[in-house]
Design an enzyme around this catalytic site. Structure first.
Site, PDB file in Angstrom:
ATOM      1  N   ASN A   6     -31.500  24.807  -8.802  1.00 21.60           N
ATOM      2  CA  ASN A   6     -32.796  24.884  -8.129  1.00 21.60           C
ATOM      3  C   ASN A   6     -32.654  24.241  -6.745  1.00 21.60           C
ATOM      4  OD1 ASN A   6     -35.355  23.983  -7.142  1.00 21.60           O
ATOM      5  ND2 ASN A   6     -36.230  24.502  -9.124  1.00 21.60           N
ATOM      6  N   HIS A   9     -35.397  21.547  -3.098  1.00 22.39           N
ATOM      7  CA  HIS A   9     -35.437  20.308  -2.320  1.00 22.39           C
ATOM      8  C   HIS A   9     -34.609  20.362  -1.034  1.00 22.39           C
ATOM      9  CE1 HIS A   9     -38.217  18.752  -5.067  1.00 22.39           C
ATOM     10  NE2 HIS A   9     -37.392  18.799  -6.094  1.00 22.39           N
ATOM     11  N   HIS A  42     -38.901  27.693  -6.678  1.00 22.30           N
ATOM     12  CA  HIS A  42     -40.289  27.710  -7.132  1.00 22.30           C
ATOM     13  C   HIS A  42     -41.170  27.984  -5.923  1.00 22.30           C
ATOM     14  CE1 HIS A  42     -43.631  25.300  -9.473  1.00 22.30           C
ATOM     15  NE2 HIS A  42     -44.059  26.473  -9.045  1.00 22.30           N
ATOM     16  N   ARG A  44     -44.470  27.752  -4.735  1.00 26.46           N
ATOM     17  CA  ARG A  44     -45.727  27.110  -5.138  1.00 26.46           C
ATOM     18  C   ARG A  44     -46.876  27.618  -4.285  1.00 26.46           C
ATOM     19  NH1 ARG A  44     -44.694  21.976  -8.128  1.00 26.46           N
ATOM     20  NH2 ARG A  44     -46.932  21.802  -7.975  1.00 26.46           N
ATOM     21  N   ARG A  48     -45.217  23.872  -0.512  1.00 19.90           N
ATOM     22  CA  ARG A  48     -44.743  22.572  -0.029  1.00 19.90           C
ATOM     23  C   ARG A  48     -43.241  22.578   0.294  1.00 19.90           C
ATOM     24  NH1 ARG A  48     -45.337  18.912  -5.420  1.00 19.90           N
ATOM     25  NH2 ARG A  48     -47.455  19.707  -5.280  1.00 19.90           N
ATOM     26  N   GLU A  69     -39.504  30.639 -10.060  1.00 21.53           N
ATOM     27  CA  GLU A  69     -40.548  30.015 -10.882  1.00 21.53           C
ATOM     28  C   GLU A  69     -41.892  30.258 -10.203  1.00 21.53           C
ATOM     29  OE1 GLU A  69     -37.627  26.274 -12.068  1.00 21.53           O
ATOM     30  OE2 GLU A  69     -39.398  25.931 -10.819  1.00 21.53           O
ATOM     31  N   THR A 100     -43.407  19.743 -11.464  1.00 23.51           N
ATOM     32  CA  THR A 100     -43.996  20.365 -12.649  1.00 23.51           C
ATOM     33  C   THR A 100     -44.111  19.310 -13.749  1.00 23.51           C
ATOM     34  OG1 THR A 100     -42.757  22.326 -11.993  1.00 23.51           O
ATOM     35  CG2 THR A 100     -43.818  22.385 -14.150  1.00 23.51           C
ATOM     36  N   GLU A 150     -37.748  28.598 -21.555  1.00 20.32           N
ATOM     37  CA  GLU A 150     -37.083  27.435 -20.967  1.00 20.32           C
ATOM     38  C   GLU A 150     -37.757  26.196 -21.555  1.00 20.32           C
ATOM     39  OE1 GLU A 150     -35.965  27.358 -16.837  1.00 20.32           O
ATOM     40  OE2 GLU A 150     -36.309  25.196 -16.715  1.00 20.32           O
ATOM     41  N   HIS A 197     -35.421  20.511 -16.313  1.00 22.02           N
ATOM     42  CA  HIS A 197     -36.339  19.553 -15.724  1.00 22.02           C
ATOM     43  C   HIS A 197     -35.840  18.133 -15.947  1.00 22.02           C
ATOM     44  CE1 HIS A 197     -39.876  17.815 -13.943  1.00 22.02           C
ATOM     45  NE2 HIS A 197     -40.033  19.007 -13.414  1.00 22.02           N
TER      46      HIS A 197
END
Ligand code: PXP
Length: 247
Positions: A6, A9, A42, A44, A48, A69, A100, A150, A197
């Protein structure tokens, strides 16, 4: 066991300055050349970190597997259906959350989850739901019409963080057991098992040993490690850890 990285970031660092770098698209190329099996992002509602532009470009350049996601939000779903990634994972989303927070409530939202999953699957997109390792919730997963579950490892990861100082492993063992049982149940219901996660270089080993799990999605720990050793090495270290525990 496959590793999806993922890369949200990388975009978080970009958005800290609202400029054009570091670009998660550049990051995806490095992650793939380091040997990861897929790229996860993801999109969102608050944008962000990842933006539409990122997902559109990733769709063009990712040569492994692009997993997006998304929440049950109609606007985001419309965008994702147009971009058409390889896979999607339905997640809950709250604007105020840092990340999340828990699995999707597929019991209260069954109708919406089913119609969203159907719209994705009708377009040939592999569809996953992100849910808690809870027997009552997992038993409803086949009703959602998805390909995979998941399992949220967030609670397990939180417990692992405080383990050494406070609880000497007992809570950790029960969280791990919940994930083991959940993985077994998901598989016995005929669905593919993924997990993710909060997983990191210290807590991933026990999860890797769960035979039913076919895919891990890991983000924050890898991007954090990349600050010290570079993105390619950070991915390679995680891959080495996964293959050494998965013998
Ligand atoms: N899986 C899901 C469904 C997520 O929402 C996230 C966070 O975006 C991850 C995996 C990756 O979590 P982390 O960044 O803590 O590794």
């Amino acid at each position: 066991m496959r590793l999806g990285v993922n890369i949200d970031h990388i975009a978080t660092i970009r958005e800290a300055r609202k400029i054009s770098y570091p670009d998660p698209v550049d990051g995806a190329l490095i992650v793939e050349s380091a040997g990861a099996d897929g790229i996860t992002v993801h999109l969102r509602q608050d944008r962000r970190h990842i933006k539409e532009r990122d997902v559109e470009l990733l769709k063009r350049i990712v040569s492994t597997h692009l997993n997006v996601e998304l929440s049950l939000n109609e606007e985001i779903l419309g965008l994702i259906l147009k971009i058409h990634p390889d896979a999607c994972c339905l997640v809950p989303e709250r604007v105020e959350e840092i990340t999340t927070e828990g699995g999707l409530d597929i019991i209260s939202n069954l109708g919406k989850v089913k119609t969203t999953a159907k719209r994705l699957k009708d377009e040939g997109i592999f569809t996953t739901i992100f849910i808690e390792p809870d027997e009552n919730i997992i038993k409803r997963a086949p009703d959602c019409g998805v390909d995979a579950v998941e399992i949220n490892t967030g609670k397990y990861s939180e417990v692992e963080l405080i383990r050494k100082d406070f609880i000497k492993g007992s809570h950790l063992n029960s969280e791990l057991e919940r994930i083991q049982k959940a993985a077994f149940l998901v598989r016995s219901l005929g669905l593919e098992v993924h997990a993710g996660h909060g997983l990191n270089y210290k807590n991933v080993s026990d999860i890797v040993k769960i035979p039913e799990i076919e895919e891990l999605n890991i983000g924050h720990s890898i991007i954090g490690r990349a600050i010290f050793v570079g993105l390619e090495n950070a991915v390679k270290e995680m891959l080495a850890l996964i293959s050494s525990c998965n013998l």
